[in-house]
Design a protein around this motif. Sequence first.
Motif, short mmCIF file in Angstrom:
data_model
loop_
_atom_site.label_atom_id
_atom_site.label_comp_id
_atom_site.label_asym_id
_atom_site.label_seq_id
_atom_site.Cartn_x
_atom_site.Cartn_y
_atom_site.Cartn_z
N GLN A 94 36.73 23.25 63.44
CA GLN A 94 36.85 22.59 64.79
C GLN A 94 38.12 23.04 65.65
OE1 GLN A 94 36.90 18.40 64.14
NE2 GLN A 94 37.76 17.96 66.21
N LEU A 95 38.98 23.32 65.05
CA LEU A 95 40.25 23.79 65.77
C LEU A 95 40.03 25.00 66.34
CD1 LEU A 95 42.90 22.52 63.20
CD2 LEU A 95 42.48 21.58 65.82
N LEU A 96 39.29 25.94 65.81
CA LEU A 96 39.32 27.27 66.01
C LEU A 96 38.18 27.19 67.48
CD1 LEU A 96 38.35 29.32 62.87
CD2 LEU A 96 40.29 29.62 64.60
N GLU A 97 37.41 26.36 67.68
CA GLU A 97 36.93 26.17 69.03
C GLU A 97 37.64 26.25 70.12
OE1 GLU A 97 33.96 22.97 68.29
OE2 GLU A 97 33.06 24.04 66.98
N GLY A 98 38.58 25.85 70.10
CA GLY A 98 39.93 25.82 71.03
C GLY A 98 39.76 24.55 71.98
N ARG A 99 39.11 23.65 71.64
CA ARG A 99 39.21 22.26 72.52
C ARG A 99 40.33 21.52 72.50
NH1 ARG A 99 33.42 21.98 70.70
NH2 ARG A 99 33.97 20.56 69.13
N GLY A 100 40.93 20.95 73.59
CA GLY A 100 42.03 20.28 73.56
C GLY A 100 42.13 18.93 72.74
N PHE A 101 43.02 18.49 72.02
CA PHE A 101 42.88 17.25 71.36
C PHE A 101 44.20 16.51 71.36
CE2 PHE A 101 44.24 20.46 68.54
CZ PHE A 101 45.40 19.99 67.77
N ALA A 102 45.33 16.90 71.67
CA ALA A 102 46.51 16.38 71.51
C ALA A 102 47.14 15.85 72.95
CB ALA A 102 47.73 17.36 71.05
N GLN A 103 47.64 14.47 72.88
CA GLN A 103 47.97 14.03 73.99
C GLN A 103 49.29 14.66 74.51
OE1 GLN A 103 46.32 11.52 75.65
NE2 GLN A 103 47.45 11.66 77.39
N PRO A 104 49.34 15.33 75.76
CA PRO A 104 50.52 16.06 76.21
C PRO A 104 51.77 15.03 76.62
CG PRO A 104 49.14 15.62 77.99
CD PRO A 104 48.26 15.35 76.73
N ASN A 105 52.97 15.40 76.44
CA ASN A 105 54.28 14.71 76.60
C ASN A 105 54.47 14.39 78.16
OD1 ASN A 105 56.84 13.76 76.77
ND2 ASN A 105 57.55 15.06 75.26
N PRO A 106 54.52 13.19 78.53
CA PRO A 106 54.57 13.21 80.02
C PRO A 106 55.90 13.84 80.41
CG PRO A 106 55.00 11.11 78.96
CD PRO A 106 54.66 12.15 77.92
#
Length: 341
Positions: free
Chosen positions: A148-160
């Motif tokens: 799943q991670l290798l597909e390259g989709r974003g999943f982590a909330q960025p730091n403001p």
Amino acid sequence: MKKIGFLSFGHWTPHPQSGTQSARDMLLQAIDLAQAMEDIGADGAYFRVHHFAQQMSSPFPLLAAIGARTSRVEIGTGVIDMRYENPMYMVEDAGSADLISGGRLQLGISRGSPEQVIDGWRHFGYQAAEDDGDGAEMARRKTELFLQLLEGRGFAQPNPRPMFPNPPGLLRLEPHADGLRQRIWWGAGSNATARWAAQQGMNLMSSTLKNDETGEPFHVQQAQQIRLFREEWSQHEWGFEPRVSVSRSIVAITDHRDRRYFAGGGDREDQIGYIDHSTRAIFGRSYAAEPEVLIEELRRDEAIAESDTLLITIPSQLGVDYNTHLIESILTEVAPALGWR
């Protein structure tokens, strides 16, 4: 046509007759051997991963070094034991090695083989469920996350308030290696795990042993495993054609060195044994003969005929020059007569 490469276990030992006296010897010779394979026209340099042993254990530094030295040969593993892995860190390591090589990484992963120690993955800080005694289900869960991670989709909330500006949206792991998701292989030891590999969209890597499920010769059972994999694959829409590799111990006896090391030796017949004291397994025979005899023996191997990639296990402790000779003899004396070249 068939891709032909080597599979090295990366042994070393401080024995006077060993060509790899230390881990450094093994690693540096592996780089030289991969370059030699490219020079003679072979297709792949693959490495087995074992922990707690005087063998290859941390493949990504080596794969990256080979990728930087070479320009054409495939580089891969056969296989990485996913019980020991952090999928997120592994995505970053694999992505880096693949980018350095220009997209030549072929990554074989699996639950792994019997270990040198008891539940060695526990020493790496991982725990399996109570009903998953050997960690097999944990390895599959990690594999599903890795894919799943290798597909390259974003999943982590960025730091403001990040240290550096972020792109819009959720963040993915970096560096991302485009196309690597289609170059992941599962080392299947049974018909069921071969089907599972197809269901997950992974290529099939079948070794020199598998569960003895029918009592038939090894190569017949392995060929059936490959056909079941392809049958399952056809039920899914993965968007690419899968590859299938098999491993073999093959020596074309062409000079005095070959005769000294291999003539009259090896396992000329399949062997039956047990994995983890309970699973009945069949171990495929070795091939060592003069080229004309070898050609006829290999012509009858149904699993090799079903595969598109052949990985030849090598005695790494015999050194770069000898192993280059071993593979070159197969490429020139055997492969053309079988239509592999």
